[in-house]
Design an enzyme around this catalytic site. Structure first.
Site, PDB file in Angstrom:
ATOM      1  N   ASP A 182      -0.883  23.183 -12.481  1.00 55.37           N
ATOM      2  CA  ASP A 182       0.055  22.163 -12.963  1.00 55.37           C
ATOM      3  C   ASP A 182       1.535  22.380 -12.623  1.00 55.37           C
ATOM      4  O   ASP A 182       2.401  22.182 -13.482  1.00 55.37           O
ATOM      5  CB  ASP A 182      -0.084  21.999 -14.484  1.00 55.37           C
ATOM      6  CG  ASP A 182      -1.474  21.557 -14.913  1.00 55.37           C
ATOM      7  OD1 ASP A 182      -2.372  21.493 -14.050  1.00 55.37           O
ATOM      8  OD2 ASP A 182      -1.672  21.287 -16.107  1.00 55.37           O
ATOM      9  N   ASP A 205      -2.298  17.912 -14.021  1.00 61.72           N
ATOM     10  CA  ASP A 205      -2.455  17.071 -15.188  1.00 61.72           C
ATOM     11  C   ASP A 205      -2.324  15.641 -14.649  1.00 61.72           C
ATOM     12  O   ASP A 205      -1.342  15.324 -13.965  1.00 61.72           O
ATOM     13  CB  ASP A 205      -1.295  17.403 -16.143  1.00 61.72           C
ATOM     14  CG  ASP A 205      -1.681  17.391 -17.606  1.00 61.72           C
ATOM     15  OD1 ASP A 205      -2.862  17.608 -17.926  1.00 61.72           O
ATOM     16  OD2 ASP A 205      -0.778  17.168 -18.441  1.00 61.72           O
ATOM     17  N   LYS A 208      -7.217  16.772 -13.756  1.00 64.11           N
ATOM     18  CA  LYS A 208      -7.849  16.942 -15.076  1.00 64.11           C
ATOM     19  C   LYS A 208      -7.169  16.073 -16.120  1.00 64.11           C
ATOM     20  O   LYS A 208      -6.057  15.586 -15.886  1.00 64.11           O
ATOM     21  CB  LYS A 208      -7.798  18.411 -15.492  1.00 64.11           C
ATOM     22  CG  LYS A 208      -6.389  18.925 -15.675  1.00 64.11           C
ATOM     23  CD  LYS A 208      -6.365  20.364 -16.082  1.00 64.11           C
ATOM     24  CE  LYS A 208      -4.960  20.902 -16.118  1.00 64.11           C
ATOM     25  NZ  LYS A 208      -4.034  20.191 -16.999  1.00 64.11           N
ATOM     26  N   ALA A 249       1.526  25.388 -18.123  1.00 58.90           N
ATOM     27  CA  ALA A 249       2.466  26.198 -18.877  1.00 58.90           C
ATOM     28  C   ALA A 249       1.708  27.368 -19.503  1.00 58.90           C
ATOM     29  O   ALA A 249       0.559  27.225 -19.880  1.00 58.90           O
ATOM     30  CB  ALA A 249       3.116  25.348 -19.974  1.00 58.90           C
ATOM     31  N   CYS A 283      -1.899  25.142 -20.427  1.00 60.80           N
ATOM     32  CA  CYS A 283      -2.894  25.043 -19.359  1.00 60.80           C
ATOM     33  C   CYS A 283      -3.173  26.366 -18.652  1.00 60.80           C
ATOM     34  O   CYS A 283      -4.299  26.614 -18.246  1.00 60.80           O
ATOM     35  CB  CYS A 283      -2.485  23.944 -18.385  1.00 60.80           C
ATOM     36  SG  CYS A 283      -2.620  22.314 -19.176  1.00 60.80           S
TER      37      CYS A 283
HETATM   38  C1  VGL Z   1       0.249  20.922 -20.319  1.00 56.07           C
HETATM   39  C2  VGL Z   1       1.077  20.101 -22.291  1.00 56.07           C
HETATM   40  C3  VGL Z   1       0.472  18.878 -22.063  1.00 56.07           C
HETATM   41  C4  VGL Z   1       0.167  22.049 -19.331  1.00 56.07           C
HETATM   42  C5  VGL Z   1      -0.369  19.706 -20.068  1.00 56.07           C
HETATM   43  O1  VGL Z   1      -0.047  21.801 -18.126  1.00 56.07           O
HETATM   44  O2  VGL Z   1       0.331  23.217 -19.759  1.00 56.07           O
HETATM   45  N1  VGL Z   1       0.958  21.104 -21.427  1.00 56.07           N
HETATM   46  N2  VGL Z   1      -0.254  18.697 -20.952  1.00 56.07           N
HETATM   47 ZN    ZN Z   2      -0.887  16.732 -20.372  1.00 56.15          ZN
END
Ligand code: VGL
Ligand code: ZN
Length: 203
Positions: free
Chosen positions: A9, A51, A95, A130, A134
């Protein structure tokens, strides 16, 4: 041991100025690129998760979720960071693409496990955003699926909704058996042990 790289991500919305900007999120790009170029040079598999939400995703505040709208499929915010190296051979994993399903892990609702198994991968290196969502969920799922997992410490950053969340996430992963190493050490070690192109970093 056959190793794959999982880049999680590294998208515009998770970088400073993005809809869900992670502090210093853009700082992961440089170490991630070094890992990507090392894996590419060795022709080892690289996976990029992203994401990739529909506009009415359940994780958005307007639908009762915890987050501002972010990473809506095909928007600029969902694009990878412009400086991120994306080799042609790499595999894209989208995803959380369904309105009513959250998926922090790259393994959730995707064929990532099947793809790694078909390539006879036994260990994975994880980097990206993060740390406390994720990256954590992806690393834990990879470990649970039987892969040896190493997270690149200098190539992750956390959201820290609550201060120290990222630090706690790291401890949580360590307790469960996930390894941590700096990207340069990882590259030197993989280069030496796995017969990869050996390009030691001076610093
Ligand atoms: C994520 C919050 C919401 C991530 C994705 O990629 O860590 N965090 N959606
Ligand atoms: Zn998200």
């Amino acid at each position: 041991m056959k190793t794959a790289l999982l880049i999680v991500d590294i998208q515009q919305d998770f970088c400073p100025g993005g809809a869900l900007g992670v502090e210093e999120g853009d700082r992961v790009v440089e170490p991630a690129n070094r890992l990507i170029q090392f894996f590419e040079a060795n022709r080892w598999p690289i996976f990029f998760t992203r994401d990739w939400h529909p506009a009415n995703h359940c994780s958005f505040a307007e639908n009762g979720g915890p987050w501002p709208p972010h990473c809506i499929a095909k928007t600029a915010g969902a694009a990878f960071h412009p400086d991120l190296c994306i080799p042609e051979e790499s595999t894209l994993v989208s995803k959380a693409t369904q309105p009513d399903q959250e998926a922090y892990s790259g393994f959730e609702g995707t064929d990532l496990k099947g793809q790694l198994d078909r390539l006879k991968i036994e260990s994975v290196v994880v980097a990206g955003l993060a740390t406390d969502y994720c990256v954590k969920k992806t690393a834990l799922d990879a470990h649970r699926a039987g892969f040896q997992v190493t997270v690149a410490t200098d190539a992750i950053r956390g959201v820290n909704v609550v201060p120290e969340d990222a630090r706690r996430a790291i401890i949580h992963m360590q307790v469960r058996g996930v390894n941590f190493a700096e990207s340069a050490d990882l590259i030197n070690r993989l280069g030496a042990k796995e017969g990869g192109l050996f390009r030691p970093f001076a610093d």
